[in-house]
Scaffold this active site. Structure first.
Site, PDB file in Angstrom:
ATOM      1  N   ASN A  57      89.974  54.045  33.337  1.00  0.00           N
ATOM      2  CA  ASN A  57      89.466  53.297  32.253  1.00  0.00           C
ATOM      3  C   ASN A  57      88.722  54.380  31.205  1.00  0.00           C
ATOM      4  O   ASN A  57      87.409  54.598  31.348  1.00  0.00           O
ATOM      5  CB  ASN A  57      88.493  52.200  32.764  1.00  0.00           C
ATOM      6  CG  ASN A  57      87.838  51.334  31.552  1.00  0.00           C
ATOM      7  OD1 ASN A  57      88.035  51.441  30.581  1.00  0.00           O
ATOM      8  ND2 ASN A  57      87.019  50.595  32.098  1.00  0.00           N
ATOM      9  N   ASP A  91      93.260  44.307  27.880  1.00  0.00           N
ATOM     10  CA  ASP A  91      92.152  43.349  28.244  1.00  0.00           C
ATOM     11  C   ASP A  91      92.337  41.959  27.305  1.00  0.00           C
ATOM     12  O   ASP A  91      91.681  40.932  27.528  1.00  0.00           O
ATOM     13  CB  ASP A  91      90.956  44.120  27.551  1.00  0.00           C
ATOM     14  CG  ASP A  91      89.661  43.775  28.663  1.00  0.00           C
ATOM     15  OD1 ASP A  91      89.847  43.414  29.557  1.00  0.00           O
ATOM     16  OD2 ASP A  91      88.516  43.764  27.888  1.00  0.00           O
ATOM     17  N   HIS A 147      87.710  40.718  28.189  1.00  0.00           N
ATOM     18  CA  HIS A 147      87.789  40.210  29.555  1.00  0.00           C
ATOM     19  C   HIS A 147      88.980  39.840  30.176  1.00  0.00           C
ATOM     20  O   HIS A 147      88.693  39.321  31.148  1.00  0.00           O
ATOM     21  CB  HIS A 147      86.308  39.533  29.768  1.00  0.00           C
ATOM     22  CG  HIS A 147      85.128  40.196  29.540  1.00  0.00           C
ATOM     23  ND1 HIS A 147      83.998  39.568  28.794  1.00  0.00           N
ATOM     24  CD2 HIS A 147      84.540  41.535  29.522  1.00  0.00           C
ATOM     25  CE1 HIS A 147      83.161  40.425  28.605  1.00  0.00           C
ATOM     26  NE2 HIS A 147      83.475  41.619  28.962  1.00  0.00           N
ATOM     27  N   GLY A 167      77.635  39.599  31.852  1.00  0.00           N
ATOM     28  CA  GLY A 167      77.241  41.074  32.060  1.00  0.00           C
ATOM     29  C   GLY A 167      76.735  41.403  30.684  1.00  0.00           C
ATOM     30  O   GLY A 167      76.186  40.609  30.076  1.00  0.00           O
ATOM     31  N   GLU A 205      77.310  37.289  39.050  1.00  0.00           N
ATOM     32  CA  GLU A 205      77.225  37.495  40.454  1.00  0.00           C
ATOM     33  C   GLU A 205      75.870  37.794  41.015  1.00  0.00           C
ATOM     34  O   GLU A 205      75.630  37.297  42.219  1.00  0.00           O
ATOM     35  CB  GLU A 205      78.244  38.826  40.921  1.00  0.00           C
ATOM     36  CG  GLU A 205      79.726  38.739  40.406  1.00  0.00           C
ATOM     37  CD  GLU A 205      80.324  39.783  40.323  1.00  0.00           C
ATOM     38  OE1 GLU A 205      79.902  40.562  41.418  1.00  0.00           O
ATOM     39  OE2 GLU A 205      81.350  39.941  39.887  1.00  0.00           O
TER      40      GLU A 205
END
Length: 402
Positions: free
Chosen positions: A11, A143, A175, A205, A329
């Site tokens: 990445n 993406d 995303h 995030g 999360e």
């Protein structure tokens, strides 16, 4: 075929390379790390969370050579059977992942003006990996590709047609790899048939987006032509009235470039709180009574809830709302506030499950009486990229995604 094949996932960001090495048989992570500060004198490499080591060569090629050397030290170089690359933007050309060929590289280059900071870095990673791992099949995972199933009414802006036709101005969404992975896991967790389901996934995030997934396909998402649209984020404003920014420009004599920096780098949680873009810092300040930190969090939550409810309108029915990403999360506070905000949809929280550590993994955090299930599913973009590489490279995939 290698006796012990592994997948190298790369990445390349605007100044960094994140990498993982996964066992092709079960996608267990064998090694991971980051090369950061690329093209600067402070470039370094950290492997498996270890002490950062300065890079002798600061380019993408130099960083990937250092990564390849780390694989060689662990006797993994010869086991690399596949390489998966995260590509930021596939435009409207790429509707799914693709084995990298000269034609694919040319097409990535064609759409790179849509994401110049990232796509050109992605291309550097591909070219360097081709030199370092000659003959190894490489796969591009975009993406944006998951969102190419959106209908025109979901991706068009209300602008003159010529901007879309001549310049490609439309909503692409981002995303996608995370939304795809999490929605697949949600079908399993909630015991849903993929071809008869309705989910809203909230990837929260420092960058954040919402995705409506109907029958396994993205039908709407909050990010647009760039990752700026949609939710308020760590330093991004999210949705903002263009007229407001035009007025700011007239009052402050700031240029378009200045305002672009403001809405991307100086806004969001940081802009409202004046304190930090890091939600962990703001949560601590929330409990200490810091008014602007509290206001930043309330605004963040309001935008999330509004977008979740709005995206649900793109579904035939709402089976579940899924939280993922670093905040989704790990922040029980944000989940609780969002769910309270969405009481109109019949959401009820299971406080004990919501307060559990993220180490508990996938779990339902809504009560048994809730009309809509809410769950936490940790994302795993590296695994999704590896699985795409395995699928296209014809290596046996783990059973859960076969």
């Amino acid at each position: 075929m290698n006796e012990f094949p592994v997948v190298l996932v790369i990445n390349c960001g605007s100044s960094s390379i994140k990498f993982s090495v996964l066992d092709a048989s079960d996608c267990e992570v064998l090694m991971s790390g980051i090369a950061d500060g690329i093209n600067s004198e402070n470039a370094f490499l950290s492997v498996n969370g270890g002490e950062p080591a300065p890079l002798a060569h600061h380019s993408y090629e130099g960083a990937l050579k250092a990564i390849a050397f780390e694989l060689e030290k662990r006797n993994l170089n010869d086991s690399v059977a596949l390489i998966g690359h995260r590509i930021a933007h596939g435009g409207s050309i790429f509707t799914e992942s693709a084995i990298i060929t000269d034609e694919v590289i040319d097409n990535i280059r064609r759409v790179s003006p849509l994401a110049p900071l990232h796509n050109y870095a992605n291309l550097s990673g591909i070219e360097s990996a081709q030199q370092l791992f000659p003959g190894v099949t490489q796969v591009a995972v975009f993406d944006t590709s998951f969102h190419q199933t959106m209908a025109p009414e979901a991706y068009l802006y209300g602008l003159p047609w010529k901007y879309y036709e001549e310049l490609g101005v439309r909503r692409y969404g981002f995303h996608g790899t995370s939304h795809r992975y999490v929605s697949q896991r949600a079908h399993s967790l909630l015991n849903l048939a993929e071809d008869d389901s309705g989910l809203v996934v909230a990837h929260l995030g420092n960058g954040a987006s919402i995705c409506a997934v109907r029958n396994g396909q993205s039908v709407d998402t909050s990010m647009g032509m760039t990752p700026l649209e949609g939710l308020m984020m760590g330093t991004r404003s999210g949705d903002v009235d263009f007229g407001a920014m035009s007025w700011v420009a007239s009052q402050t004599n700031q240029s378009l470039g200045d305002l672009e920096r403001v809405v991307n780098k100086e806004s969001g949680l940081l802009g409202i709180s004046g304190l930090s873009s890091d939600l962990r810092v703001l949560e601590k300040a929330w409990h200490e009574g810091h008014e602007r930190a509290q206001l930043a969090i309330k605004t963040f939550v309001h935008r999330i809830a509004r977008h979740i409810a709005g995206h649900a309108a793109s579904l035939r029915r709402l089976d579940g709302i899924i939280f993922t990403g670093g905040i989704g999360e790990n922040s029980s506070l944000i989940r609780r506030l969002v769910m309270e905000h969405l009481a109109v949809l019949g959401l009820e929280i299971d406080t004990e499950m919501n307060n559990r550590s993220n180490s508990c993994g996938e779990r339902i955090v809504s009560s048994e009486n809730a009309r809509v299930i809410c769950a936490v599913i940790p994302t795993n973009e590296e695994k999704m990229i590896a699985l795409d590489a395995i699928h296209l490279g014809k290596v046996n995939a783990p059973a859960e995604f076969a």
